[in-house]
Every structure is written in structure tokens, then in C-alpha cells.
Design an enzyme around this catalytic site. Structure first.
Site, PDB file in Angstrom:
ATOM      1  N   ARG A  48       0.808  -1.216   0.000  1.00 59.49           N
ATOM      2  CA  ARG A  48       0.000   0.000   0.000  1.00 59.49           C
ATOM      3  C   ARG A  48       0.852   1.282   0.000  1.00 59.49           C
ATOM      4  NH1 ARG A  48      -4.927   0.502   3.935  1.00 59.49           N
ATOM      5  NH2 ARG A  48      -3.910  -1.324   4.743  1.00 59.49           N
ATOM      6  N   LYS A 147      -4.138 -19.130   5.119  1.00 63.01           N
ATOM      7  CA  LYS A 147      -5.153 -19.264   6.155  1.00 63.01           C
ATOM      8  C   LYS A 147      -5.147 -17.999   7.013  1.00 63.01           C
ATOM      9  CE  LYS A 147      -3.949 -21.213  10.195  1.00 63.01           C
ATOM     10  NZ  LYS A 147      -2.921 -20.478  10.957  1.00 63.01           N
ATOM     11  N   HIS A 177       1.011 -24.637   5.929  1.00 61.89           N
ATOM     12  CA  HIS A 177       2.461 -24.810   5.849  1.00 61.89           C
ATOM     13  C   HIS A 177       2.957 -26.086   6.537  1.00 61.89           C
ATOM     14  CE1 HIS A 177       2.608 -22.844   9.825  1.00 61.89           C
ATOM     15  NE2 HIS A 177       3.821 -23.346   9.948  1.00 61.89           N
ATOM     16  N   GLU A 215       3.716 -24.675  21.519  1.00 60.83           N
ATOM     17  CA  GLU A 215       4.616 -23.552  21.224  1.00 60.83           C
ATOM     18  C   GLU A 215       5.003 -22.886  22.535  1.00 60.83           C
ATOM     19  OE1 GLU A 215       3.584 -21.279  17.439  1.00 60.83           O
ATOM     20  OE2 GLU A 215       1.632 -21.780  18.255  1.00 60.83           O
ATOM     21  N   ASP A 234      -6.954 -21.484  14.787  1.00 59.88           N
ATOM     22  CA  ASP A 234      -5.626 -21.130  14.285  1.00 59.88           C
ATOM     23  C   ASP A 234      -4.766 -22.382  14.048  1.00 59.88           C
ATOM     24  OD1 ASP A 234      -3.496 -19.192  13.730  1.00 59.88           O
ATOM     25  OD2 ASP A 234      -2.600 -19.804  15.628  1.00 59.88           O
ATOM     26  N   HIS A 239      -3.813 -27.253  10.920  1.00 61.25           N
ATOM     27  CA  HIS A 239      -2.551 -27.999  11.032  1.00 61.25           C
ATOM     28  C   HIS A 239      -2.739 -29.378  11.680  1.00 61.25           C
ATOM     29  CE1 HIS A 239      -0.892 -24.281   9.766  1.00 61.25           C
ATOM     30  NE2 HIS A 239      -0.734 -23.723  10.938  1.00 61.25           N
ATOM     31  N   LYS A 338      -0.279 -22.199  23.090  1.00 63.93           N
ATOM     32  CA  LYS A 338       0.785 -21.191  23.105  1.00 63.93           C
ATOM     33  C   LYS A 338       1.300 -21.067  24.532  1.00 63.93           C
ATOM     34  CE  LYS A 338      -0.219 -18.702  18.969  1.00 63.93           C
ATOM     35  NZ  LYS A 338       0.813 -19.152  18.062  1.00 63.93           N
TER      36      LYS A 338
HETATM   37  C1  BG6 Z   1       0.557 -20.530  12.111  1.00 64.12           C
HETATM   38  C2  BG6 Z   1      -0.263 -19.965  13.240  1.00 64.12           C
HETATM   39  O1  BG6 Z   1      -0.285 -21.088  11.133  1.00 64.12           O
HETATM   40  O2  BG6 Z   1       1.424 -21.541  12.615  1.00 64.12           O
HETATM   41  C3  BG6 Z   1       0.634 -19.421  14.328  1.00 64.12           C
HETATM   42  O3  BG6 Z   1      -1.095 -18.926  12.747  1.00 64.12           O
HETATM   43  C4  BG6 Z   1       1.630 -20.479  14.778  1.00 64.12           C
HETATM   44  O4  BG6 Z   1      -0.131 -18.971  15.435  1.00 64.12           O
HETATM   45  C5  BG6 Z   1       2.353 -21.074  13.580  1.00 64.12           C
HETATM   46  O5  BG6 Z   1       2.556 -19.870  15.657  1.00 64.12           O
HETATM   47  C6  BG6 Z   1       3.202 -22.258  14.015  1.00 64.12           C
HETATM   48  O6  BG6 Z   1       3.980 -22.670  12.936  1.00 64.12           O
HETATM   49  P1  BG6 Z   1       5.327 -23.476  13.187  1.00 64.12           P
HETATM   50  O7  BG6 Z   1       5.764 -23.904  11.826  1.00 64.12           O
HETATM   51  O8  BG6 Z   1       6.273 -22.527  13.845  1.00 64.12           O
HETATM   52  O9  BG6 Z   1       4.974 -24.615  14.083  1.00 64.12           O
END
Ligand code: BG6
Length: 487
Positions: A48, A147, A177, A215, A234, A239, A338
């Protein structure tokens, strides 16, 4: 050096966002340096704030220096890479602002065009419409959707339908991912290239399966986003569900995209829907309170700047059942949170006890065999077995040993998940991306739980930052006479 044949123009919408700098640019830098991205291909940042190409290159350089390891950043390589960088100023709400992008793309009308939507999903439809109005969508166009795709089934449908007005399903790459992580792909290799596991991978032999994605970090300045989503939306809905699919699916008839995705969607459709009493007894939601992380005091979820009240969970644990022949009676325990004690993502396949033990083993039980697939921080696949302790003792004594099945990688650069996935988009291979029916099936199942939580069927628990989550998560699995795997 392998040079791929595809010449492409990659436009990153939201190109000055955190994901673009932290993950996408580093991935493209590596792909380009390692010969996977033709040097004539262009990486176009749509942002932007107006900026000259030179200013943009300086910004990308400083971000690469920040997010790449010291050894990965190289001035000479960057000087080559920066020739591929372009910037256009676009305000997603202003159709007129796409003229710069049109001018750039129209110089190579036949190239594959990759549109990476690294923006809030509310903008997806708007961007598609402008691309279409400016005739920037061709048969060679692909679109990558980050996402979250919605907050529930209805909102995900709205977003997907908006995009589907302009792109075919085969042009849409919905990214998760986790599917780009090497060890995650190894699950398929392990299961479907070894006869050894074939007869053991079912309810006759497996007691239960655990999937943990823990995490140690908090919400890291993403409170605005995170508070709208929480751990279930999330992490679990996408995942953890994808990991569960890879572990539970039937062998696909080939590795082609639809064969793999057909099998995954069958798993999602076989998830047992939760009743109100299931939600009460088989799910746990919790929020972290102040505690410590890596030796430092950290505030609780509700103690950040500008934070008021919130009922968003930062931790979720669930017992999930799959209603099909293979998994009858095998619980899957899932948890993600988290600010937990440590970063640890793993899948544990716990096999059943042997039918009868002939070993006395000094009163100790014989441990059940486990297959432990660690995704991060370490990547390993370990099979836990029993064997004899060497020596002359009168009674044969046993010990647990670990057989490491993953060969250590001897690579100077280990590709990140985004590198793998971006390369798959460049190669037009959608196998590791989520198809519409997968996303919808996952939401359909998750919505029931989220609705139950919003009706307070199960109370919000609390856990101190830096711990393994609330005691309710321990009770969830202990109630079934089991416990979480502890390294
Ligand atoms: C993301 C989430 O998709 O994955 C985050 O939005 C999360 O909240 C992250 O921290 C974790 O990814 P990874 O690869 O570090 O386990």
C-alpha cells in the site's frame, strides 16, 4: 544446479506484511539462489505504501538479514536476487491502483502468474475482482490462499465462493504450511513404502495416537488476529487436522493430488461429530495466565497492552474418534497451545500391549511399543522397542531402546516448509494444498465444538505460561487410563 523450466511472475499481495518478510521472501531467495526459480522470473510485491524499487530492495535486504541465518545471507547472491524484485503500489479497495501491476504483467502475457494472497481473507474477493477487471487472470494463473480461510464453515464458504468466481478449483492453492514440513511428508513415505507398518497400522494393533503441537511463544504482537481465532481455529482445524489425516488415511492409489486429497477428505468425513456431552468430557479449552518462558517472567494472555476481556482459548485439547473400520475404538488425542513449557510438535503412535508377557522384568511392566514422529524442534522418527539387557543375570532383564529411523540430513541448507510449497505452486503441483472439500469437512466438524464452547458447555480453564497446559488436559487422557507422552 537444477534450473526449472517455468518462468513465472509471482505477485505477493500484502507483500510488506510479516509473513511476506519472515517466510515468503527468504523462501524465494533460497529458491532463486539454488536454481529453482528462473532468474528471469519476477517477484512483485504489491503494497500500500508508495516506495521506489530501490527503497523496496533495501527494505527486503534488511529483512532478509534479519530473518535469514548469518551464513545464509550473502551480498553477492542478494545482488543477483534483487534484479528479480519489483514493487507496485496497490490499495486493494481502489481498482484504479492496479494499473502499475497491469503495466508490469502485460510485458510477459504468456508467463505463469502466481498470485499469493498474504492478506486478511476479507480482501481475497476484492483482489480477485480487480485482477479480473484488469484482465490479469489467464489460464496460466494460480492463486495461493493463506489461512485463515474463514472463522467457520459459512464464512469459509463465502470466501471460497468469491475466489471461485474468478479462478477454477484447480488454480487455487490453499496453503497449510505444516504439509510443507519434511517430516510431515515423511509420514506418507514411512507408511506407504514399508511393508513392516502395513499390517500394524490399525485398531488391532494400535492403542491410541497423540498429536501435540506446543509452542513456547505467546501471540507475538498478533493479538488483533489471534483473539478472533484462538487455538482451535488457528491450529487445530487446519494444522492438527492435516496431521491427523496423514496418519489415519487409507493408502492413496497414487501420489497424484486428487488421490491423496480424496483419502484425506474421507478421514475428515469420518470424524465422529461431538455431542454436547462429548464436548463437555472430551474437549478442554484454556487461556494462559502469567508465568515464565525460558527463564523470564511473561504476562498472561489478558495482560497485554490494550487487552480487555477475552474468551479466546490459547490452548485446546481433544479426544477425537474416527468412525471407520480401521480406527474403530482407537482414540486420537490432540493438543495445541501457546506459551507452553517448550516448543514441541510430535505424533505418537502407541501400540497395544503384547498379549501375554513371559518376562518377569523385576516387576516393571514391559513398555508398549511406540513410534514417535517428532516434527520440531528436532526432526526424528523413533521406534521404541524392548530388548535384553546384556549380561549374565539369572532372570532375563529387559530395557527400552530407541531405534532412530530418520537418517540425519547432510544438507548445507535445509529447505523451509514455505520453500517446498512455493516450489510446488511454481511447478503447478497441488498435492500438498487443501482442496475445497477438505477445508469444508474440517470446518463442519470443528464448528460443532466451537459452538459448544461459545455456549459455555465446557468452562475456560487457565494454565500458567511455561507449563504443559491445564490439569484438565491431563485428566482428559487419564480418564481413559492413558497419559501424554513425555520425552
Ligand atoms: C501458524 C499460526 O499457522 O502456525 C501461528 O497462525 C503459529 O499462530 C504457527 O505460531 C506455528 O507454525 P510453526 O511452523 O512454527 O509450528
Amino acid at each position: 544446479m537444477e534450473i526449472i523450466e517455468n518462468l513465472c511472475d509471482i505477485t505477493i499481495f500484502g507483500g510488506h506484511g510479516d509473513l511476506a518478510f519472515r517466510k515468503l521472501m527468504p523462501a524465494l531467495y533460497h529458491l532463486s539462489n539454488n536454481g529453482y526459480l528462473d532468474e528471469q522470473s519476477r517477484i512483485i510485491t504489491a503494497a500500500r505504501v508508495p516506495m521506489s524499487n530501490e527503497e523496496h530492495c533495501d527494505l527486503v535486504k534488511s529483512k532478509l538479514q534479519e530473518f535469514l541465518s548469518d551464513t545464509a545471507f550473502d551480498e553477492e547472491k542478494f545482488d543477483r536476487f534483487k534484479k528479480q524484485l519489483h514493487i507496485v503500489t496497490i490499495n486493494f479497495m481502489d481498482n484504479e491502483s492496479y494499473s502499475g501491476l497491469e503495466a508490469l504483467l502485460s510485458t510477459h502475457p504468456d508467463r505463469d502468474r502466481i498470485n499469493y494472497f498474504s492478506t486478511a481473507p476479507d480482501f481475497f474477493g476484492m483482489i480477485c475482482k480487480s485482477l479480473s477487471d484488469w484482465k490479469l487472470i489467464t489460464a496460466q494463473s494460480r492463486v495461493v490462499l493463506e489461512k485463515p480461510i474463514g472463522r467457520d464453515l459459512d464464512s469459509s464458504r463465502v470466501i471460497n465462493m468469491e475466489v471461485l468466481k474468478y479462478f477454477n478449483e484447480s488454480q487455487i492453492y490453499r496453503i497449510d504450511h505444516y504439509l510443507g514440513k519434511d517430516t510431515v511428508q515423511n509420514i506418507m513415505a514411512l507408511r506407504f513404502s514399508n511393508r513392516f507398518f502395513m499390517p500394524l497400522w490399525d485398531a488391532n494393533n494400535i492403542d491410541h495416537i497423540q498429536i501435540t503441537v506446543a509452542e513456547s511463544v505467546g501471540v507475538e504482537g498478533r493479538w488483533g488476529y489471534y483473539d478472533d481465532y484462538g487455538a482451535m481455529r488457528d491450529m487445530v482445524q487446519n494444522h492438527l487436522m492435516q496431521l491427523l489425516c496423514l496418519v489415519a488415511m487409507e493408502p492413496p492409489c497414487s501420489l497424484d493430488a486428487d488421490s491423496v486429497r480424496d483419502e484425506k477428505v474421507k478421514v475428515l468425513r469420518s470424524l465422529r461429530p461431538m455431542s454436547a456431552s462429548d464436548i463437555e468430557f472430551k474437549t478442554v479449552r484454556a487461556q494462559y495466565a502469567a508465568g515464565s518462558s525460558e527463564g523470564e517472567a511473561v504476562p498472561g494472555y489478558l495482560e497485554g497492552d490494550g487487552v480487555e476481556e477475552s474468551t479466546t482459548e490459547t490452548f485446546a485439547a481433544l479426544r477425537v474418534d474416527i468412525d471407520n473400520w480401521r480406527w474403530k475404538g482407537v482414540p486420537f488425542y490432540l493438543r495445541s497451545g501457546k506459551r507452553m513449557q517448550k516448543r514441541n510438535s510430535e505424533i505418537v503412535i502407541q501400540f497395544k500391549e503384547i498379549p501375554h508377557s513371559i518376562f518377569v522384568n523385576k516387576g516393571k511392566c514391559i513398555s508398549q511399543n511406540k513410534l514417535v514422529i517428532s516434527l520440531q524442534p528436532k526432526e526424528s522418527i523413533q521406534l521404541q522397542l524392548m530388548n535384553k539387557i546384556p549380561g549374565l543375570s539369572e532372570q532375563m532383564r529387559l530395557q527400552q531402546v530407541e531405534l532412530e529411523l530418520n537418517t540425519p540430513l547432510n544438507m548445507s541448507h535445509k529447505p523451509d516448509a514455505y520453500e517446498r510449497l512455493l516450489l510446488d505452486v511454481i511447478r503447478a503441483n497441488p498435492t500438498l494444498f487443501m482442496r475445497l472439500d477438505e477445508v469444508e469437512a474440517a470446518w463442519k466438524w470443528a464448528d460443532v465444538i466451537l459452538d459448544g464452547w461459545s455456549e459455555e458447555i465446557v468452562p475456560m480453564k487457565s494454565y500458567s505460561a511455561g507449563t504443559d497446559g491445564p490439569s484438565a488436559a491431563i485428566q482428559l487422557i487419564a480418564r481413559d487410563g492413558r497419559s501424554w507422552h513425555d520425552e
